[in-house]
Design an enzyme around this catalytic site. Structure first.
Site, PDB file in Angstrom:
ATOM      1  N   ARG A   1      54.728   6.923  49.159  1.00 60.37           N
ATOM      2  CA  ARG A   1      54.496   5.757  48.441  1.00 60.37           C
ATOM      3  C   ARG A   1      53.348   5.556  47.589  1.00 60.37           C
ATOM      4  O   ARG A   1      53.019   4.849  46.827  1.00 60.37           O
ATOM      5  CB  ARG A   1      54.727   4.499  49.197  1.00 60.37           C
ATOM      6  CG  ARG A   1      56.072   4.258  49.842  1.00 60.37           C
ATOM      7  CD  ARG A   1      56.186   2.944  50.599  1.00 60.37           C
ATOM      8  NE  ARG A   1      57.427   2.912  51.211  1.00 60.37           N
ATOM      9  CZ  ARG A   1      57.958   1.685  51.788  1.00 60.37           C
ATOM     10  NH1 ARG A   1      57.347   0.715  51.792  1.00 60.37           N
ATOM     11  NH2 ARG A   1      59.283   1.803  52.560  1.00 60.37           N
TER      12      ARG A   1
ATOM     13  N   ASP B   1      53.791  -1.441  64.398  1.00 61.72           N
ATOM     14  CA  ASP B   1      53.465  -0.005  64.984  1.00 61.72           C
ATOM     15  C   ASP B   1      53.152   0.004  66.508  1.00 61.72           C
ATOM     16  O   ASP B   1      53.259   1.051  66.962  1.00 61.72           O
ATOM     17  CB  ASP B   1      52.527   0.487  64.198  1.00 61.72           C
ATOM     18  CG  ASP B   1      53.007   1.008  62.706  1.00 61.72           C
ATOM     19  OD1 ASP B   1      54.111   1.040  62.081  1.00 61.72           O
ATOM     20  OD2 ASP B   1      52.166   1.238  61.772  1.00 61.72           O
TER      21      ASP B   1
ATOM     22  N   LYS C   1      44.939   6.224  59.248  1.00 62.13           N
ATOM     23  CA  LYS C   1      45.957   6.755  58.097  1.00 62.13           C
ATOM     24  C   LYS C   1      46.016   5.752  56.995  1.00 62.13           C
ATOM     25  O   LYS C   1      45.821   5.980  55.985  1.00 62.13           O
ATOM     26  CB  LYS C   1      47.240   7.114  58.843  1.00 62.13           C
ATOM     27  CG  LYS C   1      48.183   7.479  57.833  1.00 62.13           C
ATOM     28  CD  LYS C   1      49.577   7.910  58.489  1.00 62.13           C
ATOM     29  CE  LYS C   1      50.544   6.707  58.789  1.00 62.13           C
ATOM     30  NZ  LYS C   1      51.184   6.293  57.253  1.00 62.13           N
ATOM     31  N   ASN C   2      46.114   4.258  57.589  1.00 63.73           N
ATOM     32  CA  ASN C   2      46.461   3.333  56.543  1.00 63.73           C
ATOM     33  C   ASN C   2      45.225   3.046  55.761  1.00 63.73           C
ATOM     34  O   ASN C   2      45.479   2.104  54.858  1.00 63.73           O
ATOM     35  CB  ASN C   2      47.115   1.987  57.343  1.00 63.73           C
ATOM     36  CG  ASN C   2      48.524   2.422  57.857  1.00 63.73           C
ATOM     37  OD1 ASN C   2      49.197   3.388  57.546  1.00 63.73           O
ATOM     38  ND2 ASN C   2      49.107   1.648  58.768  1.00 63.73           N
TER      39      ASN C   2
ATOM     40  N   CYS D   1      66.654   5.679  47.522  1.00 65.06           N
ATOM     41  CA  CYS D   1      66.791   6.437  48.831  1.00 65.06           C
ATOM     42  C   CYS D   1      65.380   6.774  49.442  1.00 65.06           C
ATOM     43  O   CYS D   1      65.228   7.026  50.425  1.00 65.06           O
ATOM     44  CB  CYS D   1      67.545   7.899  48.794  1.00 65.06           C
ATOM     45  SG  CYS D   1      66.648   8.696  47.517  1.00 65.06           S
TER      46      CYS D   1
ATOM     47  N   VAL E   1      58.824  -8.014  61.213  1.00 64.14           N
ATOM     48  CA  VAL E   1      58.077  -7.165  60.045  1.00 64.14           C
ATOM     49  C   VAL E   1      58.918  -6.230  59.298  1.00 64.14           C
ATOM     50  O   VAL E   1      59.081  -6.288  57.967  1.00 64.14           O
ATOM     51  CB  VAL E   1      56.775  -6.723  60.507  1.00 64.14           C
ATOM     52  CG1 VAL E   1      55.901  -5.772  59.526  1.00 64.14           C
ATOM     53  CG2 VAL E   1      55.836  -7.579  61.343  1.00 64.14           C
TER      54      VAL E   1
END
Length: 441
Positions: A99, A313, A26-27, A123, A335
């Site tokens: 993001r 993670d 995903k990253n 937020c 982190v």
């Protein structure tokens, strides 16, 4: 699958056993899709997972005129020949809480001379990350105007190479610099860069496109800007986070899971900790088999860190397995400030976990003395029992799934749609591994 309101009822206590296959990380995949904007010709990306974050980026590319087609399962062709500006409302509608729009800015400034991002207010993203990205773009020569509806950027004189020194090896900031510097005029020097495998794979992609990028020791990356980049053809790096999650699930449920596509090199740090806990694994050419030893597990002391340290993670799913270890384990999170909210549900299920503001088990870190609950003490072994749980976030949510699968009795886990942001077809994979559950819409 993918509705945030989805609910799953799990009858726990059954070992997970079988084989599942990983796709791309995903990253990496979402950033590789953005990189396609920089090319003058189409790109092909393989091993793309069917997750909601990929669908978000696909929507954003579409509103910017990038034609995205799926030629076969897991393969995307991205054609940026008709890149154009998008309306704020369209970007906002597709971005949601993602993001990703901030990473479009560098490539769009090169291709169009302008970029817009909607109001990603505090937020959603927090002020610091977006302000830092904007500051980096300003260093390249972008003119940033904050407007009521969002942020408009332009590059009247083009983007120029610069020197950037990151105070912390941020993955997002490193990606921003790479995606902006490759077409900027002159040389960019990035100090304090993140060097995660997903970053290195993004560098591989950019090099395939024609970029000149040197990775030195001590987290220094140098990028020599070029005038033109071509499309790429690339098979994405496997998802390390998903591999570690299923490995932890094998340990917590006393199961045996073969994770197809996982590789030893990128999992080195995780495998060392897994072995210390008592977990067994066999490395194969096509994946890694993770299984419970059949004896008691050992407590460990873990400190999360940026690569090559133990990934943040990885700690959440492993904490569930550590509730089964005899003795006291300590996890010091360095982190992210607030990563232990997920343990409340584990305590409700019978785990003995205390969260502390102090830096426990390792060096003092940047969160010490700042009132963040960033150390956890896990005492075991404890038997978990079923409970009603609401998923708080992606990694915490998968950890709750593991807890429910390992617990005695029945659990109801709500809001599981969040998990589909980062775990492809996880419901199908649970079926393949013999989990006993019912999914409700």
């Amino acid at each position: 699958m993918g509705l945030a309101g989805d609910k799953i009822t799990i009858h726990g206590g059954r070992p997970l056993s079988g084989r599942i296959e990983l796709k791309g990380a995903k990253n990496l995949v979402t950033k590789a899709m953005v990189a396609a904007i920089l090319g003058e010709t189409p790109s092909v990306l393989r091993d793309v997972p069917d997750i909601s974050d990929v669908r978000v980026v696909r929507g954003l590319l579409d509103v910017h005129g990038v034609k995205v087609t799926s030629t076969e399962e897991g393969v995307l062709m991205l054609d940026p020949s008709n890149v154009e500006s998008a309306h704020m409302a369209d970007i906002d509608a597709h971005a949601g809480s993602s993001r990703i729009p901030i990473l479009f800015c560098g490539p769009l400034l090169h291709r169009l001379g302008e970029a817009f991002i909607p109001d990603l207010g505090g937020c959603r993203i927090g002020d610091r990350p977006i302000d830092y990205h904007l500051e980096v773009l300003r260093q390249f020569g972008a003119v940033v105007e904050k407007q009521p509806s969002g942020i408009r950027m332009s590059a009247p004189n083009g983007l120029k190479g610069t020197k950037v020194h990151l105070p912390y090896p941020s993955v997002g900031a490193t990606e921003q610099v790479l995606l902006t510097a490759v077409r900027a005029e002159g040389i960019t020097e990035l100090r304090g860069a993140a060097i995660e495998p997903e970053i290195m794979d993004l560098i591989n992609i950019l090099q395939k496109m024609g970029a000149i990028i040197t990775v030195d020791t001590d987290r220094v990356i140098r990028i020599e800007g070029v005038d033109r980049l071509e499309g790429y053809s690339h098979t994405a790096l496997f998802d390390r986070n998903e591999a570690a999650s299923w490995a932890a699930a094998a340990l917590a449920t006393e199961g045996d899971i073969f994770v197809g596509g996982a590789r030893q090199g990128e999992m080195l740090t995780f495998l060392n900790v897994y072995r210390k806990v008592g977990g067994k694994f066999d490395i194969h050419d096509d994946g890694i088999r993770f299984y419970h030893p059949g004896t008691e597990l050992n407590p460990v002391i873990i400190e999360t860190d940026v690569h090559p340290g133990f990934m943040t993670d990885w700690q959440q799913p492993l904490v569930v397995a550590l509730t089964k270890a005899r003795g006291v384990s300590i996890v010091h999170e360095t982190v992210y400030e607030q990563r232990f909210g997920f343990v409340d549900a584990l305590v409700e299920m019978g785990a003995t976990i205390q969260v502390h503001k102090e830096c426990l088990g390792g060096q003092a870190c940047r969160f010490g003395q700042r009132n963040f609950n960033h150390s956890a003490v896990i005492s075991g072994p404890t038997k978990l029992h079923g409970a009603d749980i609401v998923v708080p976030d992606l990694r915490g949510g998968f950890s709750h799934l593991i807890a429910a699968l390992s617990a005695e009795g029945t659990s109801t886990v709500s809001n599981v749609g969040i998990i589909s942001r980062g775990y492809e077809k996880f419901i199908t994979k649970l079926e393949q591994l013999g989990a006993d559950f019912v999914l409700e819409g």
